[in-house]
Motif scaffolding. Structure first.
Motif, short mmCIF file in Angstrom:
data_model
loop_
_atom_site.label_atom_id
_atom_site.label_comp_id
_atom_site.label_asym_id
_atom_site.label_seq_id
_atom_site.Cartn_x
_atom_site.Cartn_y
_atom_site.Cartn_z
N GLY A 182 -11.75 -1.14 1.49
CA GLY A 182 -11.54 -0.32 0.29
C GLY A 182 -9.97 0.45 0.07
O GLY A 182 -9.59 1.30 -0.86
N PHE A 183 -9.08 0.20 1.09
CA PHE A 183 -7.80 0.67 0.86
C PHE A 183 -7.07 -0.02 0.02
O PHE A 183 -7.26 -1.08 -0.23
CB PHE A 183 -7.30 0.52 2.26
CG PHE A 183 -7.52 1.71 3.29
CD1 PHE A 183 -7.24 3.15 3.05
CD2 PHE A 183 -8.17 1.27 4.64
CE1 PHE A 183 -7.68 3.96 4.29
CE2 PHE A 183 -8.51 2.16 5.41
CZ PHE A 183 -8.26 3.53 5.42
N VAL A 184 -6.19 0.67 -0.86
CA VAL A 184 -5.28 0.10 -1.73
C VAL A 184 -4.25 -0.77 -0.66
O VAL A 184 -3.79 -0.10 0.41
CB VAL A 184 -4.43 1.13 -2.54
CG1 VAL A 184 -3.27 0.57 -3.34
CG2 VAL A 184 -5.50 1.53 -3.60
N ALA B 4 -0.09 9.36 -3.35
CA ALA B 4 0.23 7.87 -2.86
C ALA B 4 -1.02 7.87 -1.90
O ALA B 4 -1.74 8.82 -1.25
CB ALA B 4 1.54 8.06 -2.01
N LYS B 5 -1.54 6.62 -1.93
CA LYS B 5 -2.43 6.18 -1.23
C LYS B 5 -2.18 4.79 -0.44
O LYS B 5 -1.61 3.93 -1.08
CB LYS B 5 -3.78 6.43 -1.79
CG LYS B 5 -4.07 5.63 -2.94
CD LYS B 5 -5.35 6.06 -3.62
CE LYS B 5 -5.34 5.15 -5.11
NZ LYS B 5 -6.77 5.56 -5.49
N GLY B 6 -3.14 4.39 0.55
CA GLY B 6 -3.15 2.94 0.83
C GLY B 6 -2.58 2.47 2.14
O GLY B 6 -2.05 3.37 2.85
N TRP B 7 -3.03 1.28 2.60
CA TRP B 7 -2.62 0.50 3.89
C TRP B 7 -1.16 0.08 3.91
O TRP B 7 -0.93 -0.55 2.58
CB TRP B 7 -3.82 -0.29 4.26
CG TRP B 7 -3.13 -1.35 5.13
CD1 TRP B 7 -2.66 -2.52 4.91
CD2 TRP B 7 -3.47 -1.31 6.56
NE1 TRP B 7 -2.52 -3.33 5.92
CE2 TRP B 7 -3.36 -2.51 7.07
CE3 TRP B 7 -4.13 -0.34 7.45
CZ2 TRP B 7 -3.11 -2.77 8.48
CZ3 TRP B 7 -4.35 -0.67 8.98
CH2 TRP B 7 -3.68 -1.97 9.27
N GLU B 8 -0.42 -0.10 4.97
CA GLU B 8 0.57 -0.79 4.78
C GLU B 8 1.01 -0.92 6.35
O GLU B 8 0.51 -0.33 7.18
CB GLU B 8 1.93 0.03 4.13
CG GLU B 8 2.35 0.93 4.82
CD GLU B 8 3.54 1.83 3.77
OE1 GLU B 8 3.41 1.57 2.55
OE2 GLU B 8 4.46 2.54 4.63
N THR B 9 1.81 -2.06 6.60
CA THR B 9 2.45 -2.34 7.91
C THR B 9 3.89 -2.40 8.03
O THR B 9 4.36 -2.80 7.08
CB THR B 9 1.86 -3.75 8.20
OG1 THR B 9 0.33 -3.85 8.36
CG2 THR B 9 2.33 -4.19 9.85
N LEU B 10 4.20 -1.74 9.08
CA LEU B 10 5.94 -1.86 9.31
C LEU B 10 6.29 -2.76 10.14
O LEU B 10 5.49 -3.13 11.31
CB LEU B 10 6.16 -0.50 9.59
CG LEU B 10 6.04 0.68 8.73
CD1 LEU B 10 6.72 1.95 9.41
CD2 LEU B 10 6.40 0.42 7.21
#
Length: 252
Positions: free
Chosen positions: A117-119, A88-94
């Protein structure tokens, strides 16, 4: 009137957060938060930055929320790195709830992180996190890539300065910050690099890098002497202010 931004470096002390080999989430986010805080203070004139921690100590999530409330924060931002199965990879916000103020920040950051460059993963609504539940101001939690993903770590390390700039620019544009005018930077503030270096210099020696201290040093016209000489001279006279536990003083 200053905009009071509270930066929370997740985990710390006895709580390493997610790990990958010798790499610790608590270390990565502390480094990032300190860099963002320094740059906010050297870029904007009306910002007051508070921190949940500036060293490797543990504070409970509830204590961090309480500190932000006591600080009178206008915004609360918590920084983390994710972990899964190595794939798993990438950027997210909660977030706990949606609002125009929070949505502007998270949408702007997602666009910037994608360029870096982040997913981009789907943001998640969470009702079980103290730092989002117990804070009285708009609050967001950022997951800056997966610490157990090699490609995400490569982005975090190689594009660290771009990540810092993305946060600083977004907070500036979306949180009502006012840039310091170049023609008002004097002495050691005649260019941005010197201002950034001085902010770091102050933090490393236990002094706040808020507007009060920076203004005093600028007035000392330290372009004609070593920055450390100007700092020590002002400190000896008792004119420089140390952090108040929340690392901010804005003249109130």
């Amino acid at each position: 009137m200053s905009v009071r931004i509270f930066l929370d470096a997740g985990h710390g002390g006895k709580d390493n957060g997610a790990t990958y080999g010798k790499r610790r989430e608590s270390d990565d986010v502390l480094r990032l938060v300190k860099a963002i805080g320094r740059k906010l203070e050297s870029t904007y004139s009306n910002v007051c930055v508070g921190y949940s921690r500036t060293s490797d100590i543990y504070e409970s999530p509830s204590k961090k929320a309480a500190d932000a409330n006591a600080f009178g924060a206008t915004y609360f931002f918590s920084f983390h790195r994710n972990s899964s199965n190595g794939k798993a990879k990438g950027w997210e916000t909660l977030y706990k709830s949606q609002s125009a103020r929070k949505d502007d920040v998270r949408y702007d950051l997602a666009a910037k992180m994608q360029q870096i460059g982040f997913v981009i993963r789907e943001d998640k609504q969470r009702n079980d996190l103290a730092v989002l539940n117990q804070t009285k101001m708009p609050a967001l939690l950022f997951e800056i890539g997966f610490i157990d993903n090699v490609s995400d770590n490569k982005i975090f390390d190689q594009k660290f300065d771009q990540i810092v700039d993305a946060f600083v620019d977004t907070f500036g544009r979306r949180c009502g910050l006012t840039k310091i005018k170049k023609d008002k930077k004097k002495g050691c503030f005649s260019n941005n690099k010197n201002a950034d270096n001085l902010s770091e210099f102050l933090h490393n020696r236990g002094y706040g890098a808020g507007e009060h201290n920076l203004r005093l040093i600028a007035t000392a016209n330290c372009e004609s002497k070593e920055v450390k000489d100007a700092l020590f001279e002002l400190a000896k006279k008792g004119n420089l202010r140390k952090p108040d536990g929340l690392n901010c003083w804005d003249g109130k």
